[in-house]
Design a protein around this motif. Structure first.
Motif, mmCIF file in Angstrom:
data_model
loop_
_atom_site.group_PDB
_atom_site.id
_atom_site.type_symbol
_atom_site.label_atom_id
_atom_site.label_comp_id
_atom_site.label_asym_id
_atom_site.label_seq_id
_atom_site.Cartn_x
_atom_site.Cartn_y
_atom_site.Cartn_z
ATOM 1 N N ILE A 29 0.820 -1.213 0.000
ATOM 2 C CA ILE A 29 0.000 0.000 0.000
ATOM 3 C C ILE A 29 0.851 1.260 0.000
ATOM 4 C CG2 ILE A 29 -1.608 1.342 1.415
ATOM 5 C CD1 ILE A 29 -2.908 -1.297 2.216
ATOM 6 N N ARG A 30 1.894 1.277 0.787
ATOM 7 C CA ARG A 30 2.639 2.516 1.001
ATOM 8 C C ARG A 30 3.926 2.623 0.180
ATOM 9 N NH1 ARG A 30 3.023 7.462 2.451
ATOM 10 N NH2 ARG A 30 4.194 8.034 4.282
ATOM 11 N N TYR A 31 4.651 1.527 0.003
ATOM 12 C CA TYR A 31 5.992 1.586 -0.592
ATOM 13 C C TYR A 31 6.158 0.681 -1.811
ATOM 14 C CZ TYR A 31 7.320 3.919 3.720
ATOM 15 O OH TYR A 31 7.413 4.798 4.748
ATOM 16 N N SER A 32 5.136 0.478 -2.577
ATOM 17 C CA SER A 32 5.244 -0.432 -3.714
ATOM 18 C C SER A 32 6.123 0.121 -4.836
ATOM 19 C CB SER A 32 3.853 -0.763 -4.261
ATOM 20 O OG SER A 32 3.218 0.404 -4.709
ATOM 21 N N HIS A 33 6.471 1.385 -4.785
ATOM 22 C CA HIS A 33 7.319 1.980 -5.818
ATOM 23 C C HIS A 33 8.788 1.590 -5.674
ATOM 24 C CE1 HIS A 33 7.325 4.846 -2.469
ATOM 25 N NE2 HIS A 33 8.529 5.184 -2.868
ATOM 26 N N ILE A 34 9.176 1.013 -4.535
ATOM 27 C CA ILE A 34 10.552 0.545 -4.347
ATOM 28 C C ILE A 34 10.529 -0.959 -4.140
ATOM 29 C CG2 ILE A 34 11.367 2.748 -3.412
ATOM 30 C CD1 ILE A 34 11.211 1.556 -0.626
ATOM 31 N N SER A 35 11.674 -1.596 -4.254
ATOM 32 C CA SER A 35 11.742 -3.042 -4.056
ATOM 33 C C SER A 35 11.595 -3.378 -2.571
ATOM 34 C CB SER A 35 13.062 -3.593 -4.591
ATOM 35 O OG SER A 35 14.133 -3.169 -3.773
ATOM 36 N N PHE A 36 11.207 -4.618 -2.304
ATOM 37 C CA PHE A 36 11.008 -5.025 -0.920
ATOM 38 C C PHE A 36 12.323 -5.020 -0.149
ATOM 39 C CE2 PHE A 36 10.228 -8.202 2.465
ATOM 40 C CZ PHE A 36 9.192 -7.541 3.094
ATOM 41 N N GLY A 37 13.407 -5.424 -0.795
ATOM 42 C CA GLY A 37 14.722 -5.379 -0.140
ATOM 43 C C GLY A 37 15.124 -3.959 0.226
ATOM 44 N N ARG A 38 14.856 -3.034 -0.669
ATOM 45 C CA ARG A 38 15.158 -1.612 -0.398
ATOM 46 C C ARG A 38 14.279 -1.096 0.743
ATOM 47 N NH1 ARG A 38 18.030 2.268 0.712
ATOM 48 N NH2 ARG A 38 17.484 4.295 -0.093
ATOM 49 N N PHE A 39 13.018 -1.544 0.758
ATOM 50 C CA PHE A 39 12.111 -1.170 1.848
ATOM 51 C C PHE A 39 12.663 -1.632 3.187
ATOM 52 C CE2 PHE A 39 8.631 -2.897 4.523
ATOM 53 C CZ PHE A 39 8.097 -1.695 4.958
ATOM 54 N N LEU A 40 13.126 -2.883 3.257
ATOM 55 C CA LEU A 40 13.685 -3.399 4.518
ATOM 56 C C LEU A 40 14.949 -2.644 4.915
ATOM 57 C CD1 LEU A 40 13.153 -7.246 4.141
ATOM 58 C CD2 LEU A 40 11.864 -5.629 5.538
ATOM 59 N N GLN A 41 15.798 -2.309 3.941
ATOM 60 C CA GLN A 41 16.993 -1.514 4.243
ATOM 61 C C GLN A 41 16.618 -0.143 4.779
ATOM 62 O OE1 GLN A 41 19.209 -1.340 0.608
ATOM 63 N NE2 GLN A 41 20.231 -3.320 0.966
ATOM 64 N N MET A 42 15.633 0.491 4.147
ATOM 65 C CA MET A 42 15.200 1.819 4.570
ATOM 66 C C MET A 42 14.642 1.783 5.996
ATOM 67 S SD MET A 42 12.308 4.263 2.874
ATOM 68 C CE MET A 42 11.019 3.152 3.376
ATOM 69 N N VAL A 43 13.809 0.791 6.275
ATOM 70 C CA VAL A 43 13.221 0.667 7.605
ATOM 71 C C VAL A 43 14.307 0.399 8.645
ATOM 72 C CG1 VAL A 43 11.728 -0.811 8.997
ATOM 73 C CG2 VAL A 43 10.963 -0.032 6.771
ATOM 74 N N ASN A 44 15.289 -0.406 8.279
ATOM 75 C CA ASN A 44 16.380 -0.705 9.200
ATOM 76 C C ASN A 44 17.241 0.529 9.455
ATOM 77 O OD1 ASN A 44 17.952 -2.294 10.864
ATOM 78 N ND2 ASN A 44 19.261 -2.990 9.196
#
Length: 96
Positions: A29-44
């Motif tokens: 819903i919120r971060y589909s414009h980036i890859s899931f791996g990038r999402f996890l890196q960003m959150v970390n």
């Protein structure tokens, strides 16, 4: 009378999988414009991984009450077990 789907492993499996599904829904819903791996890196990198996991585990409360209302007490115990596993993970991540 034995209730169907009243097993500790069913509750534990559902309690472990449901927060991951909620996290995936949040990502889509919120971060589909980036890859899931990038999402996890960003959150970390932001340091918001443990708060997000804590919010995703709230779905276990709904599952727990669903099992209690349908008299599936062993499955409810499994959900509590899974919630404790997530609590240990959150504590571990906060100490790091």
């Amino acid at each position: 009378m034995k209730t169907r789907f009243d097993h500790l492993l069913i509750g534990a499996a559902l309690g472990l999988v449901a927060p991951v599904i909620v996290l995936l829904i949040f990502y889509v819903i919120r971060y589909s414009h980036i890859s899931f791996g990038r999402f996890l890196q960003m959150v970390n990198m932001e340091g918001t991984f443990s708060p997000r996991i804590s919010l995703c585990v709230i779905v276990n409360l709904l599952i727990f009450y669903l099992f209690i209302w349908t008299n599936r007490y062993y499955s409810a115990r499994g959900v509590i077990l899974a919630t404790f596993v997530y609590a240990g993970l959150v504590i571990y991540l906060k100490v790091l």
